[in-house]
Write an enzyme that holds these catalytic residues in place. Structure first.
Site, PDB file in Angstrom:
ATOM      1  N   ASP A  15      -9.414  -0.982   1.208  1.00  0.00           N
ATOM      2  CA  ASP A  15      -8.136  -1.483   1.792  1.00  0.00           C
ATOM      3  C   ASP A  15      -7.088  -0.545   1.238  1.00  0.00           C
ATOM      4  OD1 ASP A  15      -6.414  -3.534   2.482  1.00  0.00           O
ATOM      5  OD2 ASP A  15      -6.074  -4.087   0.340  1.00  0.00           O
ATOM      6  N   ASP A  17      -2.882  -1.725   1.270  1.00  0.00           N
ATOM      7  CA  ASP A  17      -2.050  -2.264   0.180  1.00  0.00           C
ATOM      8  C   ASP A  17      -2.392  -2.990  -0.631  1.00  0.00           C
ATOM      9  OD1 ASP A  17       0.671  -1.651   1.650  1.00  0.00           O
ATOM     10  OD2 ASP A  17      -0.498  -2.307   3.515  1.00  0.00           O
TER      11      ASP A  17
END
Length: 221
Positions: A15, A17
């Site tokens: 991922d 953020d």
């Protein structure tokens, strides 16, 4: 929760953020400033449902929170401008342990894909500010799939680009929607919490909980 060795995986999916980049509190602060300038406010509890979600969720949720926003264009436009300015001012950082983990994964010949629910413009801007796109073999943006997290589409697209079966992929996530997406994709997942402490329901879907990306390295061998 002790995980199995990462060497049984052929691809690690990151991922962005809150996992690769330390962006969540920066984003929260910018949105809260905008809200306060309009005579309103934004608590972290109100902000947190946006974590790990895509633009399809974000736009509708912001309209619910601030239906009478009177900014120069709209809340999203103002936020994107301020986030861009923050990048130019050097306010974004890589998360602790990211570079060390990348080096360890590379040493084992494992593929690396970034999979974000965010839009391409935002992902490219964030990675560009940190010269971080070079670390990944492929990048998946929210626009490349029909549904963003917690749907499995983004991670399945990442596996496709890597040429790796889902069961041979390991997902690294910081948010509950991301963990649910990995589970729905039939992939193993490790959660590295950022701003939200995972509940028992989420931990049951994970191979392991790690305090930082440095701890993920313990799973390599």
């Amino acid at each position: 929760m002790r995980g199995k060795a990462m060497t049984r995986f052929d691809c690690v999916i990151f991922d962005m953020d809150g996992l690769v980049i330390d962006s969540e509190m920066l984003s929260f602060g910018l949105m809260r400033d905008i809200a306060r300038e309009q005579g309103s406010d934004l608590s972290f509890e109100e902000y947190s449902p946006m974590i790990g979600r895509g633009m399809d969720f974000f736009e509708g949720y912001i309209k619910e929170l601030f239906p009478s926003y009177k900014g120069t264009a709209n809340f999203l436009t103002d936020y994107q401008k301020r986030y861009k300015d923050a990048l130019a001012e050097g306010k974004l950082r890589l998360k602790k342990g990211f570079l060390e983990l990348i080096e360890a994964i590379d040493a084992r010949g494992i593929k690396k894909v970034l999979a974000s629910s965010n839009i391409k413009k935002a992902v490219d801007s964030s990675l560009g500010a940190l010269n971080a796109a070079r670390f990944f073999d492929a990048i998946v943006y929210g626009e490349l799939v029909e549904h963003t997290k917690p749907a499995p589409d983004i991670f399945l697209k990442a596996a496709e680009l890597a040429g790796t079966p889902p069961e041979r992929c390991l997902v690294l996530e910081d948010s509950p929607p991301g963990i649910r997406a990995a589970h729905a994709a039939g992939m193993s997942a490790i959660i590295v919490p950022d701003t939200i402490e995972p509940e028992a329901e989420i931990l049951k879907l994970c191979e392991r909980r790690c305090d930082s990306l440095l701890d993920v390295m313990d799973c390599l061998d």
